[in-house]
Design an enzyme around this catalytic site. Structure first.
Site, PDB file in Angstrom:
ATOM      1  N   ASN A  42       0.762  -1.278  -0.059  1.00 41.32           N
ATOM      2  CA  ASN A  42       0.061   0.066   0.084  1.00 41.32           C
ATOM      3  C   ASN A  42       0.837   1.244  -0.046  1.00 41.32           C
ATOM      4  O   ASN A  42       0.316   2.263   0.228  1.00 41.32           O
ATOM      5  CB  ASN A  42      -1.005   0.140   1.128  1.00 41.32           C
ATOM      6  CG  ASN A  42      -1.803  -1.198   1.163  1.00 41.32           C
ATOM      7  OD1 ASN A  42      -2.579  -1.518   0.091  1.00 41.32           O
ATOM      8  ND2 ASN A  42      -2.254  -1.979   2.460  1.00 41.32           N
ATOM      9  N   HIS A 128     -14.101  -1.390   6.280  1.00 38.74           N
ATOM     10  CA  HIS A 128     -12.892  -2.101   6.665  1.00 38.74           C
ATOM     11  C   HIS A 128     -13.317  -2.859   7.778  1.00 38.74           C
ATOM     12  O   HIS A 128     -14.207  -2.303   8.951  1.00 38.74           O
ATOM     13  CB  HIS A 128     -11.746  -1.344   7.091  1.00 38.74           C
ATOM     14  CG  HIS A 128     -10.548  -1.889   7.365  1.00 38.74           C
ATOM     15  ND1 HIS A 128     -10.069  -1.867   8.621  1.00 38.74           N
ATOM     16  CD2 HIS A 128      -9.671  -2.598   6.860  1.00 38.74           C
ATOM     17  CE1 HIS A 128      -8.786  -2.650   8.785  1.00 38.74           C
ATOM     18  NE2 HIS A 128      -8.317  -3.108   7.587  1.00 38.74           N
ATOM     19  N   GLU A 168     -15.879   4.498   3.566  1.00 33.35           N
ATOM     20  CA  GLU A 168     -14.455   4.730   3.131  1.00 33.35           C
ATOM     21  C   GLU A 168     -14.260   5.729   2.031  1.00 33.35           C
ATOM     22  O   GLU A 168     -15.409   5.543   1.113  1.00 33.35           O
ATOM     23  CB  GLU A 168     -13.659   3.388   2.910  1.00 33.35           C
ATOM     24  CG  GLU A 168     -13.628   2.275   3.793  1.00 33.35           C
ATOM     25  CD  GLU A 168     -12.793   0.954   3.430  1.00 33.35           C
ATOM     26  OE1 GLU A 168     -11.947   1.027   2.576  1.00 33.35           O
ATOM     27  OE2 GLU A 168     -12.968   0.086   4.335  1.00 33.35           O
ATOM     28  N   SER A 172     -10.897  -0.353  -0.012  1.00 29.05           N
ATOM     29  CA  SER A 172      -9.652  -0.932   0.202  1.00 29.05           C
ATOM     30  C   SER A 172      -9.456  -2.231  -0.721  1.00 29.05           C
ATOM     31  O   SER A 172      -8.421  -2.420  -1.197  1.00 29.05           O
ATOM     32  CB  SER A 172      -9.034  -1.279   1.707  1.00 29.05           C
ATOM     33  OG  SER A 172      -9.987  -2.198   2.124  1.00 29.05           O
ATOM     34  N   ASP A 197     -13.199   7.171   6.329  1.00 27.68           N
ATOM     35  CA  ASP A 197     -11.935   6.522   6.371  1.00 27.68           C
ATOM     36  C   ASP A 197     -11.142   6.675   5.121  1.00 27.68           C
ATOM     37  O   ASP A 197     -11.533   6.139   4.220  1.00 27.68           O
ATOM     38  CB  ASP A 197     -12.386   5.098   6.803  1.00 27.68           C
ATOM     39  CG  ASP A 197     -10.751   4.203   6.863  1.00 27.68           C
ATOM     40  OD1 ASP A 197      -9.992   4.740   6.407  1.00 27.68           O
ATOM     41  OD2 ASP A 197     -10.998   3.208   7.584  1.00 27.68           O
ATOM     42  N   HIS A 200      -6.959   4.851   1.989  1.00 28.53           N
ATOM     43  CA  HIS A 200      -6.697   4.576   0.730  1.00 28.53           C
ATOM     44  C   HIS A 200      -6.958   5.688  -0.252  1.00 28.53           C
ATOM     45  O   HIS A 200      -6.452   5.582  -1.383  1.00 28.53           O
ATOM     46  CB  HIS A 200      -7.347   3.129   0.172  1.00 28.53           C
ATOM     47  CG  HIS A 200      -7.098   2.085   0.826  1.00 28.53           C
ATOM     48  ND1 HIS A 200      -5.959   1.437   0.908  1.00 28.53           N
ATOM     49  CD2 HIS A 200      -7.581   1.697   2.061  1.00 28.53           C
ATOM     50  CE1 HIS A 200      -5.920   0.334   1.807  1.00 28.53           C
ATOM     51  NE2 HIS A 200      -6.877   0.443   2.532  1.00 28.53           N
ATOM     52  N   LYS A 227       0.044   3.820   4.680  1.00 24.41           N
ATOM     53  CA  LYS A 227      -0.071   3.294   3.190  1.00 24.41           C
ATOM     54  C   LYS A 227       0.482   4.536   2.350  1.00 24.41           C
ATOM     55  O   LYS A 227       1.691   4.340   2.071  1.00 24.41           O
ATOM     56  CB  LYS A 227      -1.597   3.135   3.011  1.00 24.41           C
ATOM     57  CG  LYS A 227      -2.273   2.301   4.177  1.00 24.41           C
ATOM     58  CD  LYS A 227      -3.740   1.778   3.842  1.00 24.41           C
ATOM     59  CE  LYS A 227      -4.231   1.146   5.104  1.00 24.41           C
ATOM     60  NZ  LYS A 227      -3.716   0.134   5.432  1.00 24.41           N
TER      61      LYS A 227
HETATM   62  C1  LIG Z   1      -9.877   1.252   5.306  1.00 23.53           C
HETATM   63  C2  LIG Z   1      -8.960   1.100   6.438  1.00 23.53           C
HETATM   64  N1  LIG Z   1      -8.937   1.486   7.376  1.00 23.53           N
HETATM   65  C3  LIG Z   1      -8.232   1.376   8.512  1.00 23.53           C
HETATM   66  C4  LIG Z   1      -7.003   0.451   8.557  1.00 23.53           C
HETATM   67  C5  LIG Z   1      -6.258   0.339   9.543  1.00 23.53           C
HETATM   68  O1  LIG Z   1      -4.862   1.060   9.376  1.00 23.53           O
HETATM   69  P1  LIG Z   1      -3.555   0.540  10.054  1.00 23.53           P
HETATM   70  O2  LIG Z   1      -3.012  -0.376   9.013  1.00 23.53           O
HETATM   71  O3  LIG Z   1      -3.089   1.921  10.432  1.00 23.53           O
HETATM   72  O4  LIG Z   1      -3.939  -0.005  11.408  1.00 23.53           O
HETATM   73  C6  LIG Z   1      -6.953  -0.054   7.064  1.00 23.53           C
HETATM   74  C7  LIG Z   1      -5.920  -1.216   6.875  1.00 23.53           C
HETATM   75  O5  LIG Z   1      -5.642  -1.894   6.025  1.00 23.53           O
HETATM   76  C8  LIG Z   1      -7.728   0.178   6.147  1.00 23.53           C
HETATM   77  O6  LIG Z   1      -7.696  -0.480   4.760  1.00 23.53           O
END
Ligand SMILES: Cc1ncc(COP(=O)(O)O)c(C=O)c1O
Length: 371
Positions: A42, A128, A168, A172, A197, A200, A227
């Site tokens: 990522n 997520h 999101e 993701s 969120d 990405h 990421k």
């Molecule tokens: C959409 C989304 N939110 C939150 C997270 C969590 O983030 P972190 O990897 O910093 O724990 C991820 C991780 O893959 C994600 O894809």
């Protein structure tokens, strides 16, 4: 349940996963020494390897030492953290920001802290795991709306009157974008707070990498630093009231060691790169065009505007086999399977560190295997 019975149950669950081809394995990343090209990272802008980011991290260690030594509310919050907070607020046009060690803990902190028994939270079905699980474990009632379906969202906003609606910015596992302008309007009409969120989207979308902030200003935004920014950690951006409330009551914030100040310096440097080094986003666009030009049109690869390029292979066993074949040819592409996603797929990610030749070679390999 006795320990013996519970252990038998755990073994049975693990065996069932193996039988279904769904067993996960820890992978050691030795790509640099193995000459394998990583198409599963990522690190979309390639910033984990940028000199400015690495140097800032090293300078930070020299200046502050390796760790923060305490929770942010004790002695763990340094000038490096304050600089990062101010930078985030300017970049994403929000008054307040709170730093966390990971996006997962930030999402859990937010939902566990804000939501009470009388509240309703509404989430996109494909959000997520950190969000969906936090909503489920919170005292609130959680509902989910069909992925990116604004008519379903509208109906559920009217029916459930949620305090908080969560999406999101870029999904993701599918790489598609949420229809944020329409969503923000629907949420405003229903008096629901909107949280995005942007794990990405940050760095990848927007003139200066500001992600979804290029389109709307959500009530609450989560950004992660692990990421496109190439480091690690996360922040919640919000207004003063939510900030104050989280600062007082978010247990993941209060009772956890602050991120190392050196890391905050590395993230600050990464944000500067993301804002000013437009070539990184332009390169991603060029690689994306190259990907679709080379990939055979019979392959099921929904077109995305982001760095995430899913190739759907619904048969889990076949999906794993294709991933293994690609590995044999020098490409690391993860097979993502249920329960992480409803339908198995190769999750290909492009980064600004790839070359057009590498992307073409990957697509040609996929064409040979899948067509
Ligand atoms: C959409 C989304 N939110 C939150 C997270 C969590 O983030 P972190 O990897 O910093 O724990 C991820 C991780 O893959 C994600 O894809």
């Amino acid at each position: 349940m006795s320990r013996h019975t519970r252990e038998l149950a755990w073994r049975a669950e693990l065996d069932a996963r193996t039988a279904q081809g769904l067993r996960r394995r820890q992978q050691e990343n030795r790509f640099a020494s193995q000459q394998v090209i990583n198409f599963s990272s990522n690190d979309y802008l390639g910033l984990s390897q940028a000199d400015a980011v690495k140097n800032a991290f090293q300078e930070g260690v020299n200046q502050y030492g390796a760790g923060s030594g305490a929770s942010p509310l004790v002695t763990g919050f340094y000038p490096a953290h304050q600089k990062l907070v101010s930078q985030l607020c300017d970049w994403l046009n929000k008054p307040c920001a709170l730093l966390f060690s990971s996006g997962f803990s930030a999402n859990q902190a937010l939902l566990f802290t804000l939501l009470q028994r009388e509240d309703v939270v509404l989430q996109d079905k494909l959000n997520h795991a950190s969000l969906l699980e936090a909503g489920q474990l919170s005292p609130a009632t959680q509902w989910r709306f069909r992925h990116n379906d604004m008519r379903d969202l509208e109906k559920r906003l009217q029916r459930h009157m949620p305090l908080l609606t969560i999406t999101e910015g870029v999904f993701s596992m599918d790489g598609d974008k949420a229809p944020l302008t329409e969503m923000a309007q629907l949420c405003a009409d229903a008096d629901s707070m909107l949280m995005v969120d942007d794990a990405h989207a940050i760095g990848v979308l927007g003139e200066q990498g500001e992600g979804s902030a290029a389109e709307i200003t959500p009530d609450i935004t989560l950004v992660t630093f692990g990421k496109a920014l190439g480091v690690h950690g996360a922040a919640i951006l919000c207004d003063e009231l939510v900030y104050d409330y989280l600062l007082q009551y978010a247990r993941h914030y209060t009772y956890s060691t602050a991120m190392p100040p050196a890391q905050a310096m590395a993230v600050s440097a990464a944000i500067e790169c993301a804002q000013t080094e437009h070539w990184r986003r332009e390169k991603l666009q060029a690689l994306s065009a190259c990907f679709y030009e080379t990939l055979d049109s019979t392959i099921h690869a929904p077109i995305t505007e982001t760095a995430i390029k899913p190739v759907i292979i619904a048969d889990t066993v076949q999906c794993l086999a294709v991933s293994e074949q690609l590995k044999g040819l020098g490409f690391h592409v993860s097979a993502i399977r249920p329960p992480t996603v409803p339908t198995s797929r190769l999750r290909i990610t492009l980064t600004a560190s790839h070359t057009a030749q590498q992307v073409i070679a990957l697509c040609q390999a996929l064409n040979r295997i899948l067509s």
